[in-house]
Design an enzyme around this catalytic site. Structure first.
Site, PDB file in Angstrom:
ATOM      1  N   GLY A 262       0.810  -1.209   0.000  1.00  0.00           N
ATOM      2  CA  GLY A 262       0.000   0.000   0.000  1.00  0.00           C
ATOM      3  C   GLY A 262       0.848   1.265   0.000  1.00  0.00           C
ATOM      4  O   GLY A 262       2.072   1.217   0.155  1.00  0.00           O
ATOM      5  N   GLY A 278       9.009   0.446  -0.092  1.00  0.00           N
ATOM      6  CA  GLY A 278       9.514  -0.694   0.660  1.00  0.00           C
ATOM      7  C   GLY A 278       9.945  -0.438   2.081  1.00  0.00           C
ATOM      8  O   GLY A 278      10.662  -1.260   2.656  1.00  0.00           O
ATOM      9  N   SER A 307       6.327   2.518  -5.761  1.00  0.00           N
ATOM     10  CA  SER A 307       6.209   2.022  -7.136  1.00  0.00           C
ATOM     11  C   SER A 307       4.889   2.443  -7.782  1.00  0.00           C
ATOM     12  O   SER A 307       4.769   2.431  -9.005  1.00  0.00           O
ATOM     13  CB  SER A 307       6.331   0.495  -7.155  1.00  0.00           C
ATOM     14  OG  SER A 307       5.298  -0.103  -6.386  1.00  0.00           O
ATOM     15  N   GLU A 308       3.901   2.819  -6.977  1.00  0.00           N
ATOM     16  CA  GLU A 308       2.599   3.222  -7.515  1.00  0.00           C
ATOM     17  C   GLU A 308       2.504   4.725  -7.749  1.00  0.00           C
ATOM     18  O   GLU A 308       1.407   5.295  -7.808  1.00  0.00           O
ATOM     19  CB  GLU A 308       1.467   2.774  -6.579  1.00  0.00           C
ATOM     20  CG  GLU A 308       1.327   1.274  -6.417  1.00  0.00           C
ATOM     21  CD  GLU A 308       0.891   0.522  -7.669  1.00  0.00           C
ATOM     22  OE1 GLU A 308       0.781   1.160  -8.741  1.00  0.00           O
ATOM     23  OE2 GLU A 308       0.674  -0.691  -7.575  1.00  0.00           O
ATOM     24  N   HIS A 327      -3.967   4.029  -1.004  1.00  0.00           N
ATOM     25  CA  HIS A 327      -4.038   2.719  -1.653  1.00  0.00           C
ATOM     26  C   HIS A 327      -3.674   1.667  -0.618  1.00  0.00           C
ATOM     27  O   HIS A 327      -2.659   1.792   0.073  1.00  0.00           O
ATOM     28  CB  HIS A 327      -3.067   2.660  -2.837  1.00  0.00           C
ATOM     29  CG  HIS A 327      -2.799   1.278  -3.330  1.00  0.00           C
ATOM     30  ND1 HIS A 327      -3.810   0.380  -3.591  1.00  0.00           N
ATOM     31  CD2 HIS A 327      -1.647   0.622  -3.605  1.00  0.00           C
ATOM     32  CE1 HIS A 327      -3.283  -0.767  -4.021  1.00  0.00           C
ATOM     33  NE2 HIS A 327      -1.967  -0.648  -4.013  1.00  0.00           N
ATOM     34  N   HIS A 329      -4.446  -2.782   0.796  1.00  0.00           N
ATOM     35  CA  HIS A 329      -4.816  -4.165   0.468  1.00  0.00           C
ATOM     36  C   HIS A 329      -5.763  -4.710   1.536  1.00  0.00           C
ATOM     37  O   HIS A 329      -5.612  -5.844   1.988  1.00  0.00           O
ATOM     38  CB  HIS A 329      -3.566  -5.036   0.379  1.00  0.00           C
ATOM     39  CG  HIS A 329      -2.552  -4.568  -0.614  1.00  0.00           C
ATOM     40  ND1 HIS A 329      -1.208  -4.865  -0.504  1.00  0.00           N
ATOM     41  CD2 HIS A 329      -2.677  -3.818  -1.740  1.00  0.00           C
ATOM     42  CE1 HIS A 329      -0.557  -4.327  -1.517  1.00  0.00           C
ATOM     43  NE2 HIS A 329      -1.431  -3.684  -2.274  1.00  0.00           N
ATOM     44  N   TYR A 348     -25.712   1.736   3.816  1.00  0.00           N
ATOM     45  CA  TYR A 348     -25.828   3.123   3.366  1.00  0.00           C
ATOM     46  C   TYR A 348     -24.495   3.855   3.308  1.00  0.00           C
ATOM     47  O   TYR A 348     -24.337   4.830   2.554  1.00  0.00           O
ATOM     48  CB  TYR A 348     -26.835   3.880   4.241  1.00  0.00           C
ATOM     49  CG  TYR A 348     -26.266   4.514   5.496  1.00  0.00           C
ATOM     50  CD1 TYR A 348     -25.997   5.881   5.548  1.00  0.00           C
ATOM     51  CD2 TYR A 348     -25.990   3.748   6.628  1.00  0.00           C
ATOM     52  CE1 TYR A 348     -25.488   6.473   6.697  1.00  0.00           C
ATOM     53  CE2 TYR A 348     -25.482   4.321   7.770  1.00  0.00           C
ATOM     54  CZ  TYR A 348     -25.231   5.688   7.803  1.00  0.00           C
ATOM     55  OH  TYR A 348     -24.712   6.261   8.943  1.00  0.00           O
ATOM     56  N   HIS A 390      -5.899  -7.249  -6.522  1.00  0.00           N
ATOM     57  CA  HIS A 390      -4.899  -6.336  -5.961  1.00  0.00           C
ATOM     58  C   HIS A 390      -5.361  -5.662  -4.675  1.00  0.00           C
ATOM     59  O   HIS A 390      -4.886  -5.992  -3.607  1.00  0.00           O
ATOM     60  CB  HIS A 390      -4.533  -5.301  -7.027  1.00  0.00           C
ATOM     61  CG  HIS A 390      -3.380  -4.417  -6.694  1.00  0.00           C
ATOM     62  ND1 HIS A 390      -2.523  -3.899  -7.649  1.00  0.00           N
ATOM     63  CD2 HIS A 390      -2.932  -3.922  -5.521  1.00  0.00           C
ATOM     64  CE1 HIS A 390      -1.600  -3.157  -7.062  1.00  0.00           C
ATOM     65  NE2 HIS A 390      -1.842  -3.148  -5.766  1.00  0.00           N
ATOM     66  N   TYR A 443     -21.248  15.462   4.413  1.00  0.00           N
ATOM     67  CA  TYR A 443     -21.283  14.526   5.563  1.00  0.00           C
ATOM     68  C   TYR A 443     -20.150  14.851   6.540  1.00  0.00           C
ATOM     69  O   TYR A 443     -18.981  15.007   6.138  1.00  0.00           O
ATOM     70  CB  TYR A 443     -21.112  13.092   5.056  1.00  0.00           C
ATOM     71  CG  TYR A 443     -21.191  12.037   6.162  1.00  0.00           C
ATOM     72  CD1 TYR A 443     -22.399  11.431   6.458  1.00  0.00           C
ATOM     73  CD2 TYR A 443     -20.050  11.654   6.861  1.00  0.00           C
ATOM     74  CE1 TYR A 443     -22.484  10.441   7.442  1.00  0.00           C
ATOM     75  CE2 TYR A 443     -20.119  10.685   7.856  1.00  0.00           C
ATOM     76  CZ  TYR A 443     -21.340  10.081   8.133  1.00  0.00           C
ATOM     77  OH  TYR A 443     -21.406   9.116   9.105  1.00  0.00           O
TER      78      TYR A 443
END
Length: 447
Positions: A262, A278, A307-308, A327, A329, A348, A390, A443
């Site tokens: 992530g 890493g 890497s993302e 991001h 997992h 909801y 993923h 919200y």
């Protein structure tokens, strides 16, 4: 007895294994090879939370005790045989983690329903049953691992994981249990989508250096323009770098990811603070967080960016309403990602994300192809999407908002998964979803 570093690692990882739920009681064992070729290994029958470094016995590579007062684990043969046969292995972690042991008990390999299977190989194979502590068990474990697998299941028993270092072996053990959990949950409500052989080959090539922590003083790891980022701009990014550090820890501690998986990003005008590649979340301080441009160019910081980076930069560049990306997992959401199924409106709170949580098609991690599919799935209307085989991408105006969206994605995924396990979920009608989306526009805002 003088305590060495392998003994400290055996003590530490035993405690972590228990705390992380990879074993119960005194089950399982850890070994670490020292520079002189000797092996530190868990003592037999001693509770993990009581094992101090001086309690850890030392063996030679043939399994003979050479130091320490405690009797070594009954599985010493399996450990020393693996270390003797696999020169690339410096540590072994054996545990009884519950999801992986479930597949061990049905004598079934864990298939590639999640890309993190590549920590291990093209699957998680099963070594046939032999009595614990015997030479026969050691033989079948070594045979099953061969030269190509970093872990295997032990039929009716548990897990054996290996790595070049103690930390690597432990992360492999975590990934075995994670992949087993995703595969189990997906199997319980549907038919998992399995990655094809050619993609597995691609992943195995890329995983040769997956998650390696790199700093700017390593060859080939230089930010492209530190001098292009004035000190006052970096000062403006201080709170964003702190948020990336803080919520990375939260993501780990609240179970939204395992190991170093992530990443998080936060935008300040044309610059983006993003998780380093890493690096364990508990070790990331604000100064470790690198800075990139909205084109993904690394321009400041000593650590290589995630890497993302393409996915984060692309979303922030194209979505004016997004100031941060999370991001992860998370396990229930990743279950539906491995099924290739969107999560519908059975609760909801789905309105945090949209009228559902859609699925972006599969592409290899870290590629422009994955970045493009994630952006397409989010479009202008969704604050989160799944990434097939993923994980999850969530967006928000700030890291705190994006993180809350990520929490709600996992919550809604869990509710839907549990509902499917006992019946047919009742889905909210379209007009109610429209009402909720209107109300969720503000919200949680103070009035």
């Amino acid at each position: 007895m003088t305590v060495n570093e392998p003994q400290r690692l055996v003590s530490t990882l035993g405690k972590r294994m228990l705390a992380d739920g990879l074993t119960k009681g005194t089950g399982g064992n850890v070994s670490v090879r020292a520079d002189d070729g000797t092996v530190a290994i868990s003592p037999s029958g001693m509770p993990y939370d009581e094992i101090e470094p001086e309690d850890v016995p030392i063996l030679d590579i043939d399994g003979e005790r050479v130091a320490g007062d405690r009797k070594p684990s009954s599985e010493f043969r399996m450990h020393t045989d693996v270390l003797r046969q696999r020169e690339d292995v410096g540590a072994v972690v054996h545990n009884h983690s519950p999801y992986a042991s479930t597949f061990a008990s049905i004598d079934e390999p864990v298939g590639p329903s999640h890309y993190l299977i590549a920590f291990i190989g093209d699957e998680i194979p099963v070594a046939s049953y032999e009595t614990y502590g015997t030479a026969e068990l050691a033989d079948v474990a070594v045979e099953t691992l061969g030269d190509d697998y970093n872990a295997c299941l032990l039929e009716n028993h548990g897990v054996l994981a290996t790595g070049a270092t103690a930390e690597e072996a432990y992360e492999v053990a975590l990934m075995v249990e994670y992949c087993a959990r995703i595969h189990y949950q997906a199997r319980s409500v549907g038919e998992p989508s399995l990655l094809p052989d050619e993609e597995i080959d691609t992943l195995l090539d890329r995983f040769a250096d997956y998650g390696q922590t790199q700093s700017a003083d390593e060859e080939g790891s230089e930010p492209t323009g530190d001098d292009r980022v004035p000190a006052d701009r970096l000062s403006d990014l201080a709170s964003h770098r702190s948020a990336v550090s803080e919520f990375g820890r939260e993501m780990l501690h609240q179970g939204l990811t395992e190991g170093t998986g992530g990443n998080i990003s936060a935008q300040a005008d044309d610059l983006v603070a993003i998780s380093p590649s890493g690096m364990p979340y508990d070790e990331i301080e604000p100064e470790d967080v690198p800075v990139v441009t909205l084109d993904g160019e690394w321009v400041a910081g000593d650590r290589k960016p995630s890497s993302e980076v393409r996915m984060h930069a692309g979303i922030l560049r194209e979505r004016d309403d997004a100031g941060a990306v999370v991001h992860n997992h998370s396990p229930y959401a990743s279950t539906f990602a491995s099924l290739g199924e969107p999560i519908p409106a059975s609760h909801y709170l789905i309105a945090f994300a949209g009228d559902e949580i859609p699925v972006a098609g599969y592409e290899t991690y870290g590629t422009q192809g994955l970045a493009d599919l994630a952006l397409e799935a989010l479009g202008d209307d969704y604050n989160a999407c799944l990434l097939e085989n993923h994980g999850v991408v969530a967006v928000g105006d700030s890291v705190a908002e994006a993180y809350e969206v990520a929490l709600m994605v996992e919550y809604c995924a869990r509710i839907h998964y549990q509902a499917l396990n006992i019946g047919e979920p009742s889905l909210l009608p379209g007009e109610e979803i429209d009402t909720l989306l209107d109300r969720f526009a503000d919200y949680g805002q103070d009035h």
